[in-house]
Design an enzyme around this catalytic site. Structure first.
Site, PDB file in Angstrom:
ATOM      1  N   ILE A  13       0.810  -1.218   0.006  1.00 31.68           N
ATOM      2  CA  ILE A  13       0.151  -0.139   0.044  1.00 31.68           C
ATOM      3  C   ILE A  13       0.788   1.323   0.089  1.00 31.68           C
ATOM      4  O   ILE A  13       0.442   2.351  -0.650  1.00 31.68           O
ATOM      5  CB  ILE A  13      -0.985   0.098   1.121  1.00 31.68           C
ATOM      6  CG1 ILE A  13      -2.111   1.165   0.902  1.00 31.68           C
ATOM      7  CG2 ILE A  13      -0.169   0.153   2.462  1.00 31.68           C
ATOM      8  CD1 ILE A  13      -3.208   0.800   2.053  1.00 31.68           C
ATOM      9  N   VAL A  35       1.226  -3.574   8.132  1.00 33.73           N
ATOM     10  CA  VAL A  35       1.168  -2.445   7.514  1.00 33.73           C
ATOM     11  C   VAL A  35       1.440  -1.099   8.156  1.00 33.73           C
ATOM     12  O   VAL A  35       1.800  -0.042   7.528  1.00 33.73           O
ATOM     13  CB  VAL A  35      -0.347  -2.224   6.808  1.00 33.73           C
ATOM     14  CG1 VAL A  35      -1.478  -2.005   7.839  1.00 33.73           C
ATOM     15  CG2 VAL A  35      -0.335  -1.243   5.517  1.00 33.73           C
ATOM     16  N   ASP A  36       1.188  -1.272   9.612  1.00 32.34           N
ATOM     17  CA  ASP A  36       1.370   0.043  10.281  1.00 32.34           C
ATOM     18  C   ASP A  36       2.973   0.399  10.243  1.00 32.34           C
ATOM     19  O   ASP A  36       3.405   1.581  10.044  1.00 32.34           O
ATOM     20  CB  ASP A  36       1.202  -0.234  11.832  1.00 32.34           C
ATOM     21  CG  ASP A  36       0.942   0.967  12.592  1.00 32.34           C
ATOM     22  OD1 ASP A  36       0.786   0.577  13.809  1.00 32.34           O
ATOM     23  OD2 ASP A  36       1.195   1.996  12.284  1.00 32.34           O
ATOM     24  N   THR A 120      -7.323  -7.998   9.708  1.00 34.01           N
ATOM     25  CA  THR A 120      -7.435  -9.457   9.249  1.00 34.01           C
ATOM     26  C   THR A 120      -5.804 -10.053   9.369  1.00 34.01           C
ATOM     27  O   THR A 120      -5.430 -11.087   9.096  1.00 34.01           O
ATOM     28  CB  THR A 120      -7.702  -9.644   7.928  1.00 34.01           C
ATOM     29  OG1 THR A 120      -6.569  -8.981   6.866  1.00 34.01           O
ATOM     30  CG2 THR A 120      -8.824  -9.126   7.503  1.00 34.01           C
ATOM     31  N   TYR A 123      -4.499  -8.857  14.270  1.00 32.89           N
ATOM     32  CA  TYR A 123      -5.752  -8.927  14.909  1.00 32.89           C
ATOM     33  C   TYR A 123      -6.836  -9.968  14.679  1.00 32.89           C
ATOM     34  O   TYR A 123      -7.852 -10.035  15.235  1.00 32.89           O
ATOM     35  CB  TYR A 123      -6.483  -7.542  14.802  1.00 32.89           C
ATOM     36  CG  TYR A 123      -5.662  -6.165  15.624  1.00 32.89           C
ATOM     37  CD1 TYR A 123      -4.670  -6.560  16.308  1.00 32.89           C
ATOM     38  CD2 TYR A 123      -6.393  -5.180  15.551  1.00 32.89           C
ATOM     39  CE1 TYR A 123      -4.186  -5.708  17.039  1.00 32.89           C
ATOM     40  CE2 TYR A 123      -5.793  -3.963  16.281  1.00 32.89           C
ATOM     41  CZ  TYR A 123      -4.744  -4.407  17.106  1.00 32.89           C
ATOM     42  OH  TYR A 123      -4.137  -3.361  17.738  1.00 32.89           O
TER      43      TYR A 123
HETATM   44  N1  APR Z   1       0.647  -3.121   2.205  1.00 29.81           N
HETATM   45  C1  APR Z   1      -0.623  -3.515   2.254  1.00 29.81           C
HETATM   46  N2  APR Z   1      -1.081  -4.569   3.228  1.00 29.81           N
HETATM   47  C2  APR Z   1      -0.227  -4.932   4.172  1.00 29.81           C
HETATM   48  C3  APR Z   1       1.224  -4.591   4.132  1.00 29.81           C
HETATM   49  C4  APR Z   1       1.712  -3.665   3.172  1.00 29.81           C
HETATM   50  N3  APR Z   1       2.798  -3.076   3.243  1.00 29.81           N
HETATM   51  N4  APR Z   1       1.798  -5.229   5.315  1.00 29.81           N
HETATM   52  C5  APR Z   1       0.743  -6.039   5.637  1.00 29.81           C
HETATM   53  N5  APR Z   1      -0.396  -5.820   4.984  1.00 29.81           N
HETATM   54  C6  APR Z   1      -1.610  -6.393   5.412  1.00 29.81           C
HETATM   55  C7  APR Z   1      -1.498  -7.736   5.793  1.00 29.81           C
HETATM   56  O1  APR Z   1      -1.279  -8.814   5.322  1.00 29.81           O
HETATM   57  C8  APR Z   1      -3.023  -8.020   6.386  1.00 29.81           C
HETATM   58  O2  APR Z   1      -3.814  -8.524   5.168  1.00 29.81           O
HETATM   59  O3  APR Z   1      -2.389  -5.591   6.038  1.00 29.81           O
HETATM   60  C9  APR Z   1      -3.475  -6.523   6.608  1.00 29.81           C
HETATM   61  C10 APR Z   1      -3.596  -6.184   7.932  1.00 29.81           C
HETATM   62  O4  APR Z   1      -2.496  -6.622   8.975  1.00 29.81           O
HETATM   63  P1  APR Z   1      -1.789  -5.760   9.942  1.00 29.81           P
HETATM   64  O5  APR Z   1      -0.876  -4.995   9.482  1.00 29.81           O
HETATM   65  O6  APR Z   1      -1.182  -7.226  10.767  1.00 29.81           O
HETATM   66  O7  APR Z   1      -3.020  -5.127  10.892  1.00 29.81           O
HETATM   67  P2  APR Z   1      -4.178  -5.842  12.065  1.00 29.81           P
HETATM   68  O8  APR Z   1      -4.468  -7.003  11.539  1.00 29.81           O
HETATM   69  O9  APR Z   1      -5.039  -4.668  11.750  1.00 29.81           O
HETATM   70  O10 APR Z   1      -3.353  -5.597  13.374  1.00 29.81           O
HETATM   71  C11 APR Z   1      -3.006  -4.304  13.464  1.00 29.81           C
HETATM   72  O11 APR Z   1      -0.764  -4.778  13.843  1.00 29.81           O
HETATM   73  O12 APR Z   1       1.114  -3.952  13.122  1.00 29.81           O
HETATM   74  C12 APR Z   1       0.152  -4.093  14.132  1.00 29.81           C
HETATM   75  O13 APR Z   1       0.519  -1.823  15.126  1.00 29.81           O
HETATM   76  C13 APR Z   1      -0.231  -2.732  14.490  1.00 29.81           C
HETATM   77  O14 APR Z   1      -1.044  -3.122  16.672  1.00 29.81           O
HETATM   78  C14 APR Z   1      -1.627  -3.163  15.519  1.00 29.81           C
HETATM   79  C15 APR Z   1      -1.902  -4.251  14.752  1.00 29.81           C
END
Ligand code: APR
Length: 178
Positions: A13, A35-36, A120, A123
């Site tokens: 993203i 993604v964070d 997804t 979390y």
């Molecule tokens: N670009 C797009 N999508 C991504 C990227 C990226 N660079 N990196 C990861 N993803 C996808 C993951 O594969 C998943 O499908 O983003 C989606 C959300 O996954 P997470 O990033 O783990 O977010 P979430 O499940 O909402 O958990 C949030 O994770 O990173 C920590 O600080 C964040 O505590 C929070 C938790």
């Protein structure tokens, strides 16, 4: 990419030159993994500096910042629910995340916005149910907001892409409300 409605794209993203990208953040809004982490790395340290001024974000809500070194001008940070059992308000909280992001997109006049699959990853939200909620909220947002013409769902893995394809194949109005 004006006027393209809802689209799927693979990849990272942080590379997308859309007006806003959504971050799947945590309540502290101070960065993390997934993604964070990618968004903070791509934006650079000024993003964290601005995030520190926001005082966190409750689950289901969203906050907007600049994109700094990212191609996207804006980052909308939202905090999705942690999946527990599905009967502790998770569907409504996830739906609220999308509505909160679309509300900020309207307030800032964004024409294009890209979402990761919120909740997804770490979390643990089931991908298919999360995609159904995302698609339902996106369809409603496009219907209500004439300025917003392009919503992109980013598929970081094949399971996510399949989940969105399945959700998009369901006609509007057939989905349970969260
Ligand atoms: N670009 C797009 N999508 C991504 C990227 C990226 N660079 N990196 C990861 N993803 C996808 C993951 O594969 C998943 O499908 O983003 C989606 C959300 O996954 P997470 O990033 O783990 O977010 P979430 O499940 O909402 O958990 C949030 O994770 O990173 C920590 O600080 C964040 O505590 C929070 C938790």
């Amino acid at each position: 990419m004006p006027g393209n409605g809802i689209q799927l794209t693979d990849g990272d993203i942080t590379t997308l030159a859309v007006e806003g990208i959504v971050n799947a953040a945590n309540n502290a809004l101070l960065g993390g993994g997934g993604v964070d982490g990618a968004i903070h790395r791509g934006a650079g340290p000024e993003l964290l500096t601005q995030c520190r001024t926001l005082g966190g974000c409750p689950t289901g809500e969203a906050r907007i910042t600049r994109g700094y070194n990212l191609p996207a001008a804006w980052v909308i940070h939202t905090v999705g629910p942690v999946w527990r059992s599905g009967v502790q308000g998770e569907p409504e909280l996830l739906a609220r995340c999308y509505r909160s992001c679309f509300s900020l997109a309207r307030e800032y006049g964004l024409r294009s916005i890209a979402f990761p699959a919120i909740s997804t990853g770490v979390y643990g939200y089931p991908k298919e149910e999360a995609a159904r909620i995302a698609v339902r909220e996106a369809r409603q947002a496009l219907a209500k907001n004439e300025t917003l013409t392009s919503i992109i769902f980013v598929c970081f893995n094949s399971a996510t892409r399949l989940a969105y394809q399945k959700a998009l194949a369901e006609p509007s109005g057939t989905q349970r409300s969260a």
